[in-house]
Design a protein around this motif. Structure first.
Motif, PDB file in Angstrom:
ATOM      1  N   ARG A   1     -41.010 -50.139   4.195  1.00 35.46           N
ATOM      2  CA  ARG A   1     -42.104 -49.529   4.957  1.00 35.46           C
ATOM      3  C   ARG A   1     -42.098 -50.015   6.398  1.00 35.46           C
ATOM      4  O   ARG A   1     -41.656 -51.129   6.692  1.00 35.46           O
ATOM      5  CB  ARG A   1     -43.464 -49.878   4.340  1.00 35.46           C
ATOM      6  CG  ARG A   1     -43.674 -49.351   2.932  1.00 35.46           C
ATOM      7  CD  ARG A   1     -45.126 -49.456   2.547  1.00 35.46           C
ATOM      8  NE  ARG A   1     -45.545 -50.838   2.377  1.00 35.46           N
ATOM      9  CZ  ARG A   1     -45.802 -51.399   1.204  1.00 35.46           C
ATOM     10  NH1 ARG A   1     -45.614 -50.719   0.101  1.00 35.46           N
ATOM     11  NH2 ARG A   1     -46.214 -52.641   1.130  1.00 35.46           N
ATOM     12  N   LYS A   2     -42.615 -49.125   7.259  1.00 32.12           N
ATOM     13  CA  LYS A   2     -42.896 -49.533   8.635  1.00 32.12           C
ATOM     14  C   LYS A   2     -44.111 -48.732   9.077  1.00 32.12           C
ATOM     15  O   LYS A   2     -44.119 -47.498   8.956  1.00 32.12           O
ATOM     16  CB  LYS A   2     -41.709 -49.277   9.569  1.00 32.12           C
ATOM     17  CG  LYS A   2     -41.962 -49.794  10.984  1.00 32.12           C
ATOM     18  CD  LYS A   2     -40.720 -49.784  11.841  1.00 32.12           C
ATOM     19  CE  LYS A   2     -41.028 -50.376  13.218  1.00 32.12           C
ATOM     20  NZ  LYS A   2     -39.852 -50.478  14.096  1.00 32.12           N
ATOM     21  N   PRO A   3     -45.157 -49.387   9.553  1.00 28.40           N
ATOM     22  CA  PRO A   3     -46.416 -48.693   9.852  1.00 28.40           C
ATOM     23  C   PRO A   3     -46.302 -47.667  10.981  1.00 28.40           C
ATOM     24  O   PRO A   3     -46.960 -46.634  10.946  1.00 28.40           O
ATOM     25  CB  PRO A   3     -47.371 -49.819  10.254  1.00 28.40           C
ATOM     26  CG  PRO A   3     -46.733 -51.082   9.802  1.00 28.40           C
ATOM     27  CD  PRO A   3     -45.264 -50.835   9.759  1.00 28.40           C
ATOM     28  N   SER A   4     -45.452 -47.956  11.978  1.00 23.06           N
ATOM     29  CA  SER A   4     -45.383 -47.079  13.141  1.00 23.06           C
ATOM     30  C   SER A   4     -43.944 -47.102  13.675  1.00 23.06           C
ATOM     31  O   SER A   4     -43.487 -48.110  14.224  1.00 23.06           O
ATOM     32  CB  SER A   4     -46.362 -47.570  14.214  1.00 23.06           C
ATOM     33  OG  SER A   4     -46.252 -46.795  15.382  1.00 23.06           O
ATOM     34  N   VAL A   5     -43.244 -45.999  13.481  1.00 22.70           N
ATOM     35  CA  VAL A   5     -41.826 -45.985  13.859  1.00 22.70           C
ATOM     36  C   VAL A   5     -41.647 -45.649  15.329  1.00 22.70           C
ATOM     37  O   VAL A   5     -42.510 -45.057  15.975  1.00 22.70           O
ATOM     38  CB  VAL A   5     -41.020 -44.989  12.999  1.00 22.70           C
ATOM     39  CG1 VAL A   5     -40.996 -45.425  11.542  1.00 22.70           C
ATOM     40  CG2 VAL A   5     -41.553 -43.573  13.146  1.00 22.70           C
ATOM     41  N   GLN A   6     -40.464 -46.039  15.821  1.00 21.16           N
ATOM     42  CA  GLN A   6     -40.081 -45.714  17.197  1.00 21.16           C
ATOM     43  C   GLN A   6     -38.800 -44.888  17.153  1.00 21.16           C
ATOM     44  O   GLN A   6     -38.086 -44.889  16.145  1.00 21.16           O
ATOM     45  CB  GLN A   6     -39.829 -47.009  17.970  1.00 21.16           C
ATOM     46  CG  GLN A   6     -41.034 -47.921  18.046  1.00 21.16           C
ATOM     47  CD  GLN A   6     -40.675 -49.276  18.634  1.00 21.16           C
ATOM     48  OE1 GLN A   6     -39.705 -49.898  18.225  1.00 21.16           O
ATOM     49  NE2 GLN A   6     -41.458 -49.721  19.585  1.00 21.16           N
TER      50      GLN A   6
ATOM     51  N   SER B   1     -42.112 -38.136  13.416  1.00 22.14           N
ATOM     52  CA  SER B   1     -42.383 -38.323  14.849  1.00 22.14           C
ATOM     53  C   SER B   1     -42.683 -39.784  15.126  1.00 22.14           C
ATOM     54  O   SER B   1     -43.071 -40.541  14.228  1.00 22.14           O
ATOM     55  CB  SER B   1     -43.563 -37.454  15.278  1.00 22.14           C
ATOM     56  OG  SER B   1     -43.286 -36.101  15.062  1.00 22.14           O
ATOM     57  N   GLU B   2     -42.500 -40.166  16.372  1.00 17.06           N
ATOM     58  CA  GLU B   2     -42.832 -41.534  16.779  1.00 17.06           C
ATOM     59  C   GLU B   2     -44.285 -41.829  16.433  1.00 17.06           C
ATOM     60  O   GLU B   2     -45.150 -40.960  16.517  1.00 17.06           O
ATOM     61  CB  GLU B   2     -42.624 -41.695  18.295  1.00 17.06           C
ATOM     62  CG  GLU B   2     -41.192 -42.016  18.678  1.00 17.06           C
ATOM     63  CD  GLU B   2     -41.062 -42.482  20.112  1.00 17.06           C
ATOM     64  OE1 GLU B   2     -40.402 -43.503  20.350  1.00 17.06           O
ATOM     65  OE2 GLU B   2     -41.632 -41.813  20.976  1.00 17.06           O
ATOM     66  N   ALA B   3     -44.520 -43.068  16.051  1.00 17.96           N
ATOM     67  CA  ALA B   3     -45.842 -43.595  15.676  1.00 17.96           C
ATOM     68  C   ALA B   3     -46.227 -43.234  14.250  1.00 17.96           C
ATOM     69  O   ALA B   3     -47.242 -43.741  13.747  1.00 17.96           O
ATOM     70  CB  ALA B   3     -46.943 -43.169  16.637  1.00 17.96           C
ATOM     71  N   ALA B   4     -45.451 -42.377  13.603  1.00 14.35           N
ATOM     72  CA  ALA B   4     -45.749 -42.065  12.198  1.00 14.35           C
ATOM     73  C   ALA B   4     -45.368 -43.262  11.331  1.00 14.35           C
ATOM     74  O   ALA B   4     -44.582 -44.120  11.723  1.00 14.35           O
ATOM     75  CB  ALA B   4     -44.981 -40.834  11.762  1.00 14.35           C
ATOM     76  N   SER B   5     -45.920 -43.296  10.127  1.00 17.62           N
ATOM     77  CA  SER B   5     -45.574 -44.371   9.198  1.00 17.62           C
ATOM     78  C   SER B   5     -44.385 -43.927   8.346  1.00 17.62           C
ATOM     79  O   SER B   5     -44.212 -42.740   8.049  1.00 17.62           O
ATOM     80  CB  SER B   5     -46.759 -44.726   8.309  1.00 17.62           C
ATOM     81  OG  SER B   5     -47.090 -43.625   7.498  1.00 17.62           O
TER      82      SER B   5
END
Lengths: 114, 111
Positions: free
Chosen positions: B77-82, B14-18
């Protein structure tokens, strides 16, 4: 101002035909590549040219013949097309032949052999 | 022979997940590492690359990757996905002038 361009974008053809895909880069790069991306998205290098000279030739049927008229162009000719040749073919270029160089990819040519 | 493996074939979040995508390579010598992204219907674009120096590499769009030599890994890695991060992600390794790609990881970000 497209950096790496390929034509055609889509190609639908019958088994046994001969077809060509063209690639041009306007980045002034010395090295160009052809990759094949199969239906499972697996991407594998086919050929690489540096200043019109072949430097990488992976295990590819000899029905596939690359041609580089100049260092800005690398065309791919395919003879006697087979069903298994259906894939997306990507052209790429890099400034020079080195593992540290970024490769810039074209938009791909979607080939469907019927 | 050089090889690159990506363990996750599909990731849904989901959006905002890492996000963390695994990549391992097998090659004994000096190797240069890359992450490319392919958005739906588009060509491959470079996200980031590692040649030497700081093993934590920052790329475009908030992505980063860490090179761990002892584990032969280069995880993305990406801390918060869109939602716009929905794409196919490819790890690649270059030894000499040959670039070898992993099988790709398809990431779907739900809005």
């Amino acid at each position: 101002d497209t950096a790496v361009s390929q034509t055609p974008k889509y190609l639908v053809t019958q088994m046994g035909n001969d077809k060509s895909i063209k690639c041009e880069q306007n980045l002034g790069h010395d090295t160009m590549y052809w990759y094949k991306q199969d239906s499972k998205k697996f991407l594998k290098i086919m050929f690489s040219y540096n200043n019109k000279e072949l430097i990488i030739n992976e295990t590819v049927p000899n029905r596939f013949s690359p041609k580089s008229p100049d260092k800005a162009h690398l065309n791919l000719h395919i003879n006697s097309l087979e069903l298994g040749d259906s894939a997306v073919y990507f052209c790429a270029s890099s400034r020079r032949t080195s593992g540290t160089e970024t490769q810039y990819f074209g938009p791909g040519t979607r080939l469907l052999v019927l | 022979a050089q090889s690159v493996s990506q363990h996750n074939h599909h990731v849904i979040l989901s959006e905002a997940a890492s996000l963390e995508l695994g990549c391992n390579y097998s090659y004994g010598g000096t190797v240069n590492l890359f992450w490319y992204v392919q958005y739906p219907g588009q060509h491959l674009q470079l996200l980031l690359k590692y040649f030497s120096g700081d093993p934590l590499v920052k790329g475009i769009k908030g992505f980063e990757a860490e090179f761990i030599k002892s584990k032969f890994s280069f995880n993305l890695r990406k801390p918060s996905v869109q939602w716009s991060d929905t794409a196919e992600y490819f790890c690649a390794a270059a030894a000499g002038n040959k670039l070898t790609f992993g099988g790709g990881t398809r990431v779907l970000v739900k809005p």
